[in-house]
Design a protein around this motif. Structure first.
Motif, PDB file in Angstrom:
ATOM      1  N   GLU A  43      19.527  -7.119 -11.103  1.00 31.76           N
ATOM      2  CA  GLU A  43      18.287  -7.696 -11.635  1.00 31.76           C
ATOM      3  C   GLU A  43      17.102  -6.753 -11.434  1.00 31.76           C
ATOM      4  O   GLU A  43      16.115  -6.826 -12.154  1.00 31.76           O
ATOM      5  CB  GLU A  43      17.987  -9.048 -10.970  1.00 31.76           C
ATOM      6  CG  GLU A  43      19.032 -10.114 -11.209  1.00 31.76           C
ATOM      7  CD  GLU A  43      20.197 -10.086 -10.207  1.00 31.76           C
ATOM      8  OE1 GLU A  43      20.974 -11.046 -10.198  1.00 31.76           O
ATOM      9  OE2 GLU A  43      20.321  -9.096  -9.439  1.00 31.76           O
ATOM     10  N   TYR A  44      17.211  -5.858 -10.458  1.00 31.33           N
ATOM     11  CA  TYR A  44      16.158  -4.879 -10.174  1.00 31.33           C
ATOM     12  C   TYR A  44      16.635  -3.450 -10.427  1.00 31.33           C
ATOM     13  O   TYR A  44      15.911  -2.506 -10.124  1.00 31.33           O
ATOM     14  CB  TYR A  44      15.670  -5.022  -8.722  1.00 31.33           C
ATOM     15  CG  TYR A  44      14.781  -6.226  -8.500  1.00 31.33           C
ATOM     16  CD1 TYR A  44      13.401  -6.090  -8.440  1.00 31.33           C
ATOM     17  CD2 TYR A  44      15.317  -7.495  -8.365  1.00 31.33           C
ATOM     18  CE1 TYR A  44      12.585  -7.183  -8.233  1.00 31.33           C
ATOM     19  CE2 TYR A  44      14.512  -8.604  -8.156  1.00 31.33           C
ATOM     20  CZ  TYR A  44      13.148  -8.439  -8.098  1.00 31.33           C
ATOM     21  OH  TYR A  44      12.342  -9.529  -7.889  1.00 31.33           O
ATOM     22  N   ASN A  45      17.861  -3.317 -10.900  1.00 32.85           N
ATOM     23  CA  ASN A  45      18.451  -2.001 -11.154  1.00 32.85           C
ATOM     24  C   ASN A  45      18.393  -1.121  -9.891  1.00 32.85           C
ATOM     25  O   ASN A  45      18.019   0.038  -9.945  1.00 32.85           O
ATOM     26  CB  ASN A  45      17.753  -1.309 -12.333  1.00 32.85           C
ATOM     27  CG  ASN A  45      18.588  -0.167 -12.868  1.00 32.85           C
ATOM     28  OD1 ASN A  45      19.812  -0.176 -12.774  1.00 32.85           O
ATOM     29  ND2 ASN A  45      17.928   0.839 -13.416  1.00 32.85           N
ATOM     30  N   GLU A  46      18.782  -1.719  -8.753  1.00 22.48           N
ATOM     31  CA  GLU A  46      18.746  -1.008  -7.473  1.00 22.48           C
ATOM     32  C   GLU A  46      20.063  -1.185  -6.729  1.00 22.48           C
ATOM     33  O   GLU A  46      20.750  -2.190  -6.899  1.00 22.48           O
ATOM     34  CB  GLU A  46      17.625  -1.547  -6.580  1.00 22.48           C
ATOM     35  CG  GLU A  46      16.246  -1.191  -7.062  1.00 22.48           C
ATOM     36  CD  GLU A  46      15.187  -1.377  -5.990  1.00 22.48           C
ATOM     37  OE1 GLU A  46      15.487  -1.114  -4.804  1.00 22.48           O
ATOM     38  OE2 GLU A  46      14.073  -1.768  -6.332  1.00 22.48           O
ATOM     39  N   THR A  47      20.374  -0.205  -5.913  1.00 24.05           N
ATOM     40  CA  THR A  47      21.505  -0.293  -4.992  1.00 24.05           C
ATOM     41  C   THR A  47      20.949  -0.154  -3.587  1.00 24.05           C
ATOM     42  O   THR A  47      20.210   0.782  -3.284  1.00 24.05           O
ATOM     43  CB  THR A  47      22.535   0.808  -5.279  1.00 24.05           C
ATOM     44  OG1 THR A  47      23.024   0.630  -6.613  1.00 24.05           O
ATOM     45  CG2 THR A  47      23.696   0.741  -4.300  1.00 24.05           C
ATOM     46  N   VAL A  48      21.314  -1.106  -2.728  1.00 24.49           N
ATOM     47  CA  VAL A  48      20.793  -1.128  -1.366  1.00 24.49           C
ATOM     48  C   VAL A  48      21.899  -0.698  -0.409  1.00 24.49           C
ATOM     49  O   VAL A  48      23.037  -1.163  -0.497  1.00 24.49           O
ATOM     50  CB  VAL A  48      20.278  -2.541  -1.001  1.00 24.49           C
ATOM     51  CG1 VAL A  48      19.722  -2.567   0.410  1.00 24.49           C
ATOM     52  CG2 VAL A  48      19.226  -2.987  -2.009  1.00 24.49           C
ATOM     53  N   THR A  49      21.551   0.196   0.490  1.00 28.78           N
ATOM     54  CA  THR A  49      22.479   0.716   1.495  1.00 28.78           C
ATOM     55  C   THR A  49      21.920   0.373   2.879  1.00 28.78           C
ATOM     56  O   THR A  49      20.747  -0.009   2.999  1.00 28.78           O
ATOM     57  CB  THR A  49      22.608   2.246   1.375  1.00 28.78           C
ATOM     58  OG1 THR A  49      21.338   2.830   1.730  1.00 28.78           O
ATOM     59  CG2 THR A  49      23.010   2.681  -0.025  1.00 28.78           C
ATOM     60  N   PRO A  50      22.731   0.541   3.923  1.00 30.27           N
ATOM     61  CA  PRO A  50      22.168   0.324   5.265  1.00 30.27           C
ATOM     62  C   PRO A  50      20.972   1.239   5.550  1.00 30.27           C
ATOM     63  O   PRO A  50      20.053   0.853   6.264  1.00 30.27           O
ATOM     64  CB  PRO A  50      23.337   0.652   6.207  1.00 30.27           C
ATOM     65  CG  PRO A  50      24.555   0.453   5.387  1.00 30.27           C
ATOM     66  CD  PRO A  50      24.167   0.824   3.982  1.00 30.27           C
ATOM     67  N   ILE A  57      13.309  -3.716   1.050  1.00 26.67           N
ATOM     68  CA  ILE A  57      12.745  -5.050   1.276  1.00 26.67           C
ATOM     69  C   ILE A  57      11.227  -4.950   1.443  1.00 26.67           C
ATOM     70  O   ILE A  57      10.473  -5.722   0.842  1.00 26.67           O
ATOM     71  CB  ILE A  57      13.398  -5.717   2.503  1.00 26.67           C
ATOM     72  CG1 ILE A  57      14.841  -6.111   2.159  1.00 26.67           C
ATOM     73  CG2 ILE A  57      12.604  -6.956   2.939  1.00 26.67           C
ATOM     74  CD1 ILE A  57      15.634  -6.653   3.333  1.00 26.67           C
ATOM     75  N   HIS A  58      10.763  -3.989   2.225  1.00 20.61           N
ATOM     76  CA  HIS A  58       9.319  -3.830   2.412  1.00 20.61           C
ATOM     77  C   HIS A  58       8.631  -3.489   1.105  1.00 20.61           C
ATOM     78  O   HIS A  58       7.533  -3.985   0.826  1.00 20.61           O
ATOM     79  CB  HIS A  58       9.023  -2.761   3.463  1.00 20.61           C
ATOM     80  CG  HIS A  58       9.204  -3.261   4.856  1.00 20.61           C
ATOM     81  ND1 HIS A  58       9.012  -2.464   5.958  1.00 20.61           N
ATOM     82  CD2 HIS A  58       9.573  -4.471   5.345  1.00 20.61           C
ATOM     83  CE1 HIS A  58       9.242  -3.161   7.053  1.00 20.61           C
ATOM     84  NE2 HIS A  58       9.586  -4.378   6.701  1.00 20.61           N
ATOM     85  N   PHE A  59       9.245  -2.640   0.299  1.00 16.93           N
ATOM     86  CA  PHE A  59       8.644  -2.289  -0.988  1.00 16.93           C
ATOM     87  C   PHE A  59       8.404  -3.540  -1.824  1.00 16.93           C
ATOM     88  O   PHE A  59       7.318  -3.740  -2.365  1.00 16.93           O
ATOM     89  CB  PHE A  59       9.547  -1.310  -1.757  1.00 16.93           C
ATOM     90  CG  PHE A  59       9.057  -1.019  -3.144  1.00 16.93           C
ATOM     91  CD1 PHE A  59       8.003  -0.140  -3.348  1.00 16.93           C
ATOM     92  CD2 PHE A  59       9.633  -1.635  -4.244  1.00 16.93           C
ATOM     93  CE1 PHE A  59       7.545   0.128  -4.634  1.00 16.93           C
ATOM     94  CE2 PHE A  59       9.180  -1.369  -5.527  1.00 16.93           C
ATOM     95  CZ  PHE A  59       8.124  -0.487  -5.721  1.00 16.93           C
ATOM     96  N   HIS A  60       9.400  -4.387  -1.908  1.00 16.92           N
ATOM     97  CA  HIS A  60       9.270  -5.571  -2.759  1.00 16.92           C
ATOM     98  C   HIS A  60       8.445  -6.683  -2.124  1.00 16.92           C
ATOM     99  O   HIS A  60       7.736  -7.399  -2.832  1.00 16.92           O
ATOM    100  CB  HIS A  60      10.654  -6.099  -3.151  1.00 16.92           C
ATOM    101  CG  HIS A  60      11.348  -5.185  -4.104  1.00 16.92           C
ATOM    102  ND1 HIS A  60      10.999  -5.097  -5.438  1.00 16.92           N
ATOM    103  CD2 HIS A  60      12.349  -4.294  -3.924  1.00 16.92           C
ATOM    104  CE1 HIS A  60      11.759  -4.206  -6.036  1.00 16.92           C
ATOM    105  NE2 HIS A  60      12.586  -3.699  -5.133  1.00 16.92           N
ATOM    106  N   THR A  88      14.633 -10.122  -2.059  1.00 21.84           N
ATOM    107  CA  THR A  88      15.391 -10.400  -0.846  1.00 21.84           C
ATOM    108  C   THR A  88      16.390 -11.528  -1.085  1.00 21.84           C
ATOM    109  O   THR A  88      17.523 -11.470  -0.606  1.00 21.84           O
ATOM    110  CB  THR A  88      14.439 -10.754   0.314  1.00 21.84           C
ATOM    111  OG1 THR A  88      13.496  -9.696   0.459  1.00 21.84           O
ATOM    112  CG2 THR A  88      15.195 -10.939   1.613  1.00 21.84           C
ATOM    113  N   GLU A  89      15.975 -12.536  -1.828  1.00 24.39           N
ATOM    114  CA  GLU A  89      16.888 -13.637  -2.139  1.00 24.39           C
ATOM    115  C   GLU A  89      18.087 -13.144  -2.946  1.00 24.39           C
ATOM    116  O   GLU A  89      19.236 -13.451  -2.622  1.00 24.39           O
ATOM    117  CB  GLU A  89      16.171 -14.725  -2.928  1.00 24.39           C
ATOM    118  CG  GLU A  89      17.115 -15.849  -3.308  1.00 24.39           C
ATOM    119  CD  GLU A  89      16.739 -16.563  -4.591  1.00 24.39           C
ATOM    120  OE1 GLU A  89      17.546 -17.404  -5.019  1.00 24.39           O
ATOM    121  OE2 GLU A  89      15.679 -16.282  -5.159  1.00 24.39           O
ATOM    122  N   LEU A  90      17.824 -12.351  -3.977  1.00 21.67           N
ATOM    123  CA  LEU A  90      18.927 -11.836  -4.805  1.00 21.67           C
ATOM    124  C   LEU A  90      19.836 -10.904  -4.013  1.00 21.67           C
ATOM    125  O   LEU A  90      21.061 -10.963  -4.136  1.00 21.67           O
ATOM    126  CB  LEU A  90      18.369 -11.127  -6.042  1.00 21.67           C
ATOM    127  CG  LEU A  90      17.688 -12.049  -7.058  1.00 21.67           C
ATOM    128  CD1 LEU A  90      16.957 -11.231  -8.108  1.00 21.67           C
ATOM    129  CD2 LEU A  90      18.694 -12.990  -7.699  1.00 21.67           C
TER     130      LEU A  90
END
Length: 180
Positions: A43-50, A57-60, A88-90
């Protein structure tokens, strides 16, 4: 804090009676992601890693209009959160979906990480039934101060205001003991 979370749930329109509250820190999420692998948030076209979890999260959540996010008072289109916390919810939804798909060998690793997190307080559990809270107390997993057989000193930080600045505060304690 857990009771306030329950109140916020009700204020935000929650209808279900809650059995308790579970709070987790980013450290547990990072550990979980080392088991699940990176999490895509299409939904945000992002991949989150450790490695980039906290920054994303802070950016959004803190980026405001610069991140294209709205206020806490503006509901997200799906109605599950505010616009500011929608990312964060998604992310949470996608992470939990990945956790449910883990093979049994990885589930055991996750269980070990969660058990470790209980002891490091990276996961905290509050239960509304006194019998369940008693089980946590007997296992010494509650917030009770444990008595020591000898003299002891416990420093209590009563700063209850959540602030991003808290991690930058440095406390120093000097304890002088004189034996007669």
């Amino acid at each position: 804090a857990a009771r306030y979370a329950e109140q916020n749930y009700q204020i935000e329109g929650g209808k279900t009676s809650l059995q308790g509250v579970v709070a987790i820190t980013p450290a547990l999420i990072e550990q979980t992601m080392t088991i699940t692998g990176p999490i895509s948030v299409p939904e945000y076209n992002e991949t989150v890693t450790p490695q980039n979890l906290i920054a994303r999260i802070h950016f959004h959540q803190l980026g405001g209009s610069a991140a294209g996010e709205g206020s806490d008072r503006v509901p997200s289109p799906d109605g599950h959160s505010s616009m500011r916390k929608r990312f964060t919810e998604l992310l949470s939804e996608h992470l939990l979906a990945r956790v449910r798909q883990l093979p049994s060998s990885q589930q055991f690793k996750l269980l070990q990480a969660v058990w470790h997190a209980v002891h490091t307080k990276d996961i905290q559990v509050y239960l509304n039934t006194s019998a369940a809270e008693q089980v946590l107390h007997q296992a010494q997993l509650d917030a009770a101060i444990q008595a020591t057989p000898d003299d002891g000193l416990m420093v209590v930080d009563t700063n209850i205001y959540p602030s991003k600045a808290n991690s930058f505060i440095v406390n120093t304690l000097n304890d002088e003991v004189t034996i007669d």
